[in-house]
Structure formats: structure tokens, C-alpha cells
Design an enzyme around this catalytic site. Sequence first.
Site, mmCIF file in Angstrom:
data_model
loop_
_atom_site.group_PDB
_atom_site.id
_atom_site.type_symbol
_atom_site.label_atom_id
_atom_site.label_comp_id
_atom_site.label_asym_id
_atom_site.label_seq_id
_atom_site.Cartn_x
_atom_site.Cartn_y
_atom_site.Cartn_z
ATOM 1 N N TYR A 256 0.851 -1.201 0.000
ATOM 2 C CA TYR A 256 0.000 0.000 0.000
ATOM 3 C C TYR A 256 0.884 1.247 0.000
ATOM 4 O O TYR A 256 0.723 2.149 -0.835
ATOM 5 C CB TYR A 256 -0.914 -0.012 1.229
HETATM 6 O O1 LIG Z 1 -2.181 6.951 7.722
HETATM 7 C C1 LIG Z 1 -2.349 6.292 6.715
HETATM 8 O O2 LIG Z 1 -1.867 6.611 5.653
HETATM 9 C C2 LIG Z 1 -3.111 5.012 6.775
HETATM 10 O O3 LIG Z 1 -3.995 5.080 7.893
HETATM 11 C C3 LIG Z 1 -4.727 3.908 8.117
HETATM 12 O O4 LIG Z 1 -3.861 2.826 8.385
HETATM 13 P P1 LIG Z 1 -3.506 2.461 9.895
HETATM 14 O O5 LIG Z 1 -2.784 3.577 10.557
HETATM 15 O O6 LIG Z 1 -2.870 1.151 9.848
HETATM 16 O O7 LIG Z 1 -4.975 2.435 10.553
HETATM 17 P P2 LIG Z 1 -5.792 1.228 11.200
HETATM 18 O O8 LIG Z 1 -5.948 0.129 10.233
HETATM 19 O O9 LIG Z 1 -7.011 1.815 11.778
HETATM 20 O O10 LIG Z 1 -4.834 0.748 12.374
HETATM 21 C C4 LIG Z 1 -4.531 1.650 13.439
HETATM 22 C C5 LIG Z 1 -3.663 0.939 14.451
HETATM 23 O O11 LIG Z 1 -4.407 -0.146 15.026
HETATM 24 C C6 LIG Z 1 -3.661 -1.339 14.934
HETATM 25 N N1 LIG Z 1 -4.602 -2.452 14.754
HETATM 26 C C7 LIG Z 1 -5.319 -2.548 13.638
HETATM 27 C C8 LIG Z 1 -6.226 -3.569 13.444
HETATM 28 C C9 LIG Z 1 -6.372 -4.522 14.479
HETATM 29 O O12 LIG Z 1 -7.168 -5.464 14.387
HETATM 30 N N2 LIG Z 1 -5.620 -4.385 15.587
HETATM 31 C C10 LIG Z 1 -4.741 -3.366 15.764
HETATM 32 O O13 LIG Z 1 -4.073 -3.283 16.803
HETATM 33 C C11 LIG Z 1 -2.736 -1.146 13.771
HETATM 34 O O14 LIG Z 1 -1.608 -1.972 13.910
HETATM 35 C C12 LIG Z 1 -2.412 0.326 13.871
HETATM 36 O O15 LIG Z 1 -1.355 0.519 14.759
HETATM 37 C C13 LIG Z 1 -5.578 3.584 6.893
HETATM 38 O O16 LIG Z 1 -6.259 2.360 7.116
HETATM 39 C C14 LIG Z 1 -4.746 3.499 5.656
HETATM 40 O O17 LIG Z 1 -5.606 3.330 4.554
HETATM 41 C C15 LIG Z 1 -3.866 4.723 5.498
HETATM 42 O O18 LIG Z 1 -4.647 5.789 5.092
#
Ligand SMILES: O=C(O)[C@H]1O[C@H](OP(=O)(O)OP(=O)(O)OC[C@H]2O[C@@H](n3ccc(=O)[nH]c3=O)[C@H](O)[C@@H]2O)[C@H](O)[C@@H](O)[C@H]1O
Length: 433
Positions: free
Chosen positions: A242
Amino acid sequence: MPSLDDEHFPSTPGKVKGERAHAMNRQFHRCFASTTTMFLWALFLIALTASYLSFQSFVDTGSRYLTASWGGIQWEKQVRTSAEIRRSGGFSVLVTGGAGFVGTHVSLALKKRGDGVVGLDNFNNYYDPSLKRARKTLLNNHGIFVVEGDINDARLLAKLFDVVAFTHVMHLAAQAGVRYAMENPHSYVHSNIAGLVALLEACKSANPQPAVVWASSSSVYGLNEKVPFSEADRTDQPASLYAATKKAGEEITHTYNHIYGLSITGLRFFTVYGPWGRPDMAYFSFTRNILQGKPITVYRGKNRVDLARDFTYIDDIVKGCLGSLDTAGKSTGSGGKKRGPAPYRIFNLGNTSPVTVPTLVGILERHLKMKAKKNIVDMPGNGDVPFTHANISLARMEFGYKPTTDLQTGLKKFVRWYLNYYGYNHGQSKLVN
Ligand SMILES: O=C(O)[C@H]1O[C@H](OP(=O)(O)OP(=O)(O)OC[C@H]2O[C@@H](n3ccc(=O)[nH]c3=O)[C@H](O)[C@@H]2O)[C@H](O)[C@@H](O)[C@H]1O
């Protein structure tokens, strides 16, 4: 020992010669006849295949016209009306990903201030399309028309630019999600690379060319450890496909700026959340599971360090998007020809105050008045990064970007929306108004 020939032919020499010749003649005719038959059969099969293929293409073309969700006088009228500008100096903006989370909010804000807006969305099923349909209804109720189609459809894009001289394109259509890239890598290439190029091709050929503002991502910082993340920091170590496609997007948009004079602004969004959000994101799926009494999985980093994100509330992101559009500067080219240098900008849009994932869960528990069943597991090697933290001084300097909503306040608004929309049991959605 008699030879095989001797066995098959009579032993009288004279007769042998004549009969052999006759037999060979017969053999030749038989052979010729069977070759001709085979040839005719082959011809017949080729003709059959060709007519089948042309029938198929006729069916495909026919069904495309029968099922196409765009085109026609009525459709063009809807596009034109939706794009009408109702303030002096206003814009007409094509918002790709118009029925998406950020797309919906940005479209509403633009419309509210008098800009013309046309949405474009393919309503794919990466997450529940009924939520996208509900957003579309909301947009329709505010006079915003959302075209159903894909950014890879060059004919559709050309048609849209033919119908409306868009001043700006807010490009938000993308395959989002960091971890899903391991499941379906090609969807990222399709939307974030091929789709982006298709869109830029349409923008570069349009006359006048629009200014393009598009969604990059905080994930481009990848394994960068210098905090807070500044736009000049390294972005050559992506941790997920991504992120790699978003980084590629920054390079691709640069070439269109350089060659064709397109005005480009890339926005690195930091984990955007809020009402009408994306069900695949942690805050959203945690809320659903907590309400349903199901466990949630909380990832933990190396050495048991909590993961942290610079969660950014949607209203702050909208302000950043509008500020970017307002200061974008014009594209200089026309009809695919550059006339002079055009702006190429990249900004972080974050909140500047990272919060750990367990803290996020605690806030949700308080707002929902329910305890989460937590499974704490080590972060799998799935493309996640341990933390994000935005330096936003560039956006502040350029267009006064100043986030004002902390996670506690923003999640309260999200939970209120969630309960209103889904109810406590995540049942049927309520009517949109
Ligand atoms: O800033 C971005 O550019 C991206 O932001 C977002 O990604 P992330 O920051 O990864 O958000 P998100 O999935 O909510 O996980 C948040 C936290 O929860 C943790 N997480 C997640 C899922 C889970 O089941 N458990 C967990 O601990 C996980 O490990 C993480 O630490 C957008 O989805 C992406 O499309 C993109 O725009």
C-alpha cells in the site's frame, strides 16, 4: 526374407507395376480427399470460432450500453447541474472516491461553501457497499451527483471533462488499507497505480487542465524513525505494498507536473477517523466488536511497546483538503502541452499528537460504556509500522492548517454517529437525512 512390400503386393513383376501404380493412385486420392476434408473442417471450425467471438463482443458491447450507469442526456444534465458554481471565484471540483469516507466529507464542505461538485465512485465491495450507498444518498440530498464508474475508464473520464470544465480534481479514489495488500496486492496496482495514471492522462489532456489535489499517505514514511515525520524525510523504505503504491503515486504525479504542467498537491493523511468512516479501520471494527461482545485483537510492537498513531479527525482533514484546493495554483498546460512550470507540493495532514492503540481502546470503552475483550498479540509482519507522528508546519505555513480535535472528542462524535446509524447491534442503518 520377404519384405513388407512383398507381403502386401502380388509377386508377378508386370502386374505388380500396374497394380502398384493403381493402388498408389487410389491411396493418393484417398489421402487428398481426407486432407481436403480436414481443410474444410478446419475452415468450418475457424469460421465457427470467429462468429462465436464476434457474437460475444456484440453481447458485451450491447450489455455495456444496456447496463452502463453513465451517459445520456439526462446523465449529462445531472453532471452539469451538480458542477454548477454558486459563489464568485468558486471551483468546480471532480471528487474521485466521492462516496468514500473522506470524499463524502470533502464534497459536502465544498458544496456548502458554493463550489460545484461531481463525485465519481466505483462502489466496490472492499467494505460494505451499503455504507457507500448511504453516503451517496446523503450527497444526493445535498445536491451532489455521484457518477458510478471507475477511474480506469478513460472514456468516462474524457466524457466528464467534455461535459464540465473542472477547475480542480480532488483525487481520493484508492485501494486503502495497509494489511489487505497482502491478501489482494493487484487491487492496489489497479487503483493506486493504473487508476492514478488514467486520471492524470485525462487531466493532462483536458483543456483547461484542472489542478490536482490527491491523497497520499503517512505510510510512505515506512521504516523512517526520525520523529516527527517531515515532508523532507526519507520515504524510500515502504513497509507495505500500500505504502509503495502511494510513494509511486508521488513519483508519478511528479512526472505529470514536470512534463505536462499539471498543478499537483499530494496530501499525506495520518490515520483519518470519524463519522461515516471506513469499517476496515481499527477504531471502527473495535467499536463494532465491543458492542457485539466479540474480542478485538490489539497488536503490540517489538519489546512489548504499544503501537501508536497520529489519529486525525475528519473535520481537520477536510480543512486541510480545502486549504490545499484554495492554494493549489493553476496548471499551465493545455491539450497535453506544458506552457510553463506548475506547482508541485506535498503536505503532511496529521494531528501532531500520537496516541497508543490501547489508549484508543480505553477511550472507546468509556464512550461505549462497555469493556473490550482484548487479545494482545505481537504485531505480525503484515506491513504495519510501529508509530506515526506528523510534523505539520509546512501545511500550517502554506494554508494555516491547524487541527483542533483531539482523539477523545473525535471518537465521541464517531460513537454518536455509529450508534445512530447502526444501533447497538449493528443492525439495519437508519434513514439518512
Ligand atoms: O495513515 C495512513 O496513511 C493510513 O492510515 C490507516 O492505516 P492504519 O494507521 O494502519 O490504521 P488502522 O488500520 O485503523 O490501524 C490503526 C492501528 O491499530 C492497529 N490495529 C489494527 C487492526 C487490528 O485489528 N488491531 C490493531 O491493533 C494497527 O496496527 C495500527 O497501529 C488507513 O487504514 C490506511 O488506509 C492509510 O490511510
